[in-house]
Every structure is written in C-alpha cells, then in structure tokens.
Design a protein around this motif. Structure first.
Motif, PDB file in Angstrom:
ATOM      1  N   MET A  28       0.841  -1.181   0.000  1.00 48.77           N
ATOM      2  CA  MET A  28       0.000   0.000   0.000  1.00 48.77           C
ATOM      3  C   MET A  28       0.885   1.243   0.000  1.00 48.77           C
ATOM      4  SD  MET A  28      -3.086   0.737   2.554  1.00 48.77           S
ATOM      5  CE  MET A  28      -4.189   2.036   2.256  1.00 48.77           C
ATOM      6  N   LEU A  29       0.438   2.263  -0.699  1.00 48.84           N
ATOM      7  CA  LEU A  29       1.212   3.496  -0.801  1.00 48.84           C
ATOM      8  C   LEU A  29       0.999   4.375   0.419  1.00 48.84           C
ATOM      9  CD1 LEU A  29       0.535   4.479  -4.509  1.00 48.84           C
ATOM     10  CD2 LEU A  29       2.580   3.443  -3.581  1.00 48.84           C
ATOM     11  N   THR A  30       2.066   4.948   0.868  1.00 47.88           N
ATOM     12  CA  THR A  30       1.949   5.906   1.968  1.00 47.88           C
ATOM     13  C   THR A  30       1.548   7.259   1.401  1.00 47.88           C
ATOM     14  OG1 THR A  30       4.251   6.589   1.825  1.00 47.88           O
ATOM     15  CG2 THR A  30       3.751   4.711   3.260  1.00 47.88           C
ATOM     16  N   ASN A  31       1.127   8.142   2.275  1.00 47.37           N
ATOM     17  CA  ASN A  31       0.728   9.480   1.823  1.00 47.37           C
ATOM     18  C   ASN A  31       1.892  10.209   1.165  1.00 47.37           C
ATOM     19  OD1 ASN A  31      -1.927   9.306   2.535  1.00 47.37           O
ATOM     20  ND2 ASN A  31      -1.619  10.163   4.580  1.00 47.37           N
ATOM     21  N   GLU A  32       3.108  10.033   1.674  1.00 44.43           N
ATOM     22  CA  GLU A  32       4.280  10.698   1.087  1.00 44.43           C
ATOM     23  C   GLU A  32       4.557  10.177  -0.314  1.00 44.43           C
ATOM     24  OE1 GLU A  32       7.301  13.280   0.523  1.00 44.43           O
ATOM     25  OE2 GLU A  32       5.818  13.290   2.133  1.00 44.43           O
ATOM     26  N   MET A  33       4.406   8.865  -0.513  1.00 42.82           N
ATOM     27  CA  MET A  33       4.630   8.291  -1.844  1.00 42.82           C
ATOM     28  C   MET A  33       3.577   8.806  -2.826  1.00 42.82           C
ATOM     29  SD  MET A  33       5.556   4.419  -0.716  1.00 42.82           S
ATOM     30  CE  MET A  33       5.867   3.780  -2.340  1.00 42.82           C
ATOM     31  N   LYS A  34       2.335   8.873  -2.376  1.00 35.52           N
ATOM     32  CA  LYS A  34       1.263   9.397  -3.226  1.00 35.52           C
ATOM     33  C   LYS A  34       1.538  10.849  -3.599  1.00 35.52           C
ATOM     34  CE  LYS A  34      -2.386   6.519  -1.282  1.00 35.52           C
ATOM     35  NZ  LYS A  34      -3.636   6.506  -0.511  1.00 35.52           N
ATOM     36  N   ARG A  35       2.007  11.619  -2.630  1.00 33.60           N
ATOM     37  CA  ARG A  35       2.314  13.032  -2.871  1.00 33.60           C
ATOM     38  C   ARG A  35       3.422  13.181  -3.901  1.00 33.60           C
ATOM     39  NH1 ARG A  35       6.008  16.459  -0.803  1.00 33.60           N
ATOM     40  NH2 ARG A  35       5.468  18.643  -0.722  1.00 33.60           N
ATOM     41  N   GLN A  36       4.473  12.361  -3.784  1.00 36.01           N
ATOM     42  CA  GLN A  36       5.583  12.437  -4.728  1.00 36.01           C
ATOM     43  C   GLN A  36       5.140  12.074  -6.135  1.00 36.01           C
ATOM     44  OE1 GLN A  36       8.650   9.951  -3.103  1.00 36.01           O
ATOM     45  NE2 GLN A  36       9.229  11.444  -1.541  1.00 36.01           N
ATOM     46  N   VAL A  37       4.318  11.036  -6.268  1.00 37.50           N
ATOM     47  CA  VAL A  37       3.823  10.635  -7.588  1.00 37.50           C
ATOM     48  C   VAL A  37       2.951  11.747  -8.175  1.00 37.50           C
ATOM     49  CG1 VAL A  37       2.322   9.001  -8.782  1.00 37.50           C
ATOM     50  CG2 VAL A  37       3.992   8.178  -7.127  1.00 37.50           C
ATOM     51  N   PHE A  38       2.082  12.319  -7.350  1.00 39.75           N
ATOM     52  CA  PHE A  38       1.217  13.395  -7.816  1.00 39.75           C
ATOM     53  C   PHE A  38       2.033  14.585  -8.308  1.00 39.75           C
ATOM     54  CE2 PHE A  38      -0.814  17.457  -6.796  1.00 39.75           C
ATOM     55  CZ  PHE A  38      -1.912  17.388  -7.637  1.00 39.75           C
TER      56      PHE A  38
END
Length: 53
Positions: free
Chosen positions: A1-11
């Motif tokens: 599962m993606l963490t919020n930080e990983m999601k933010r970086q991808v975004f």
C-alpha cells in the motif's frame, strides 16, 4: 500500500510533467533534446497498400 508521502511524490511528478508538456504544446518552451532517443520518432503504424485485382 502506498503511503501518503509516496502518493504526494507521484502526484507532484505527474503534475510537473503535465505542466511542462502543456507549455511545449503552447510553444512557450522548446523541446529538450534527449541523447538516448533517436532524432526521428518511429511511426506507430505503417500504411498498407490495397491489393487491387
């Protein structure tokens, strides 16, 4: 599962890429030359000739 930080970086990565692409389409920024890519882009499909009798 993606963490919020990983999601933010991808975004942020995709947002930046899309912004740069839109600037290129508008003609505001010249395309950069990538040395690893060929100068001529290959065509996705080639035209087929019709066989006529």
């Amino acid at each position: 599962m993606l963490t919020n930080e990983m999601k933010r970086q991808v975004f942020l990565k995709f947002r930046t890429e899309n912004y740069r692409a839109s600037l290129r389409l508008e003609g505001l920024v010249e395309r950069t030359i990538d040395l690893n890519r060929p100068a001529v882009e290959p065509t996705a499909t080639t035209l087929k000739t019709k066989h006529v009798r």
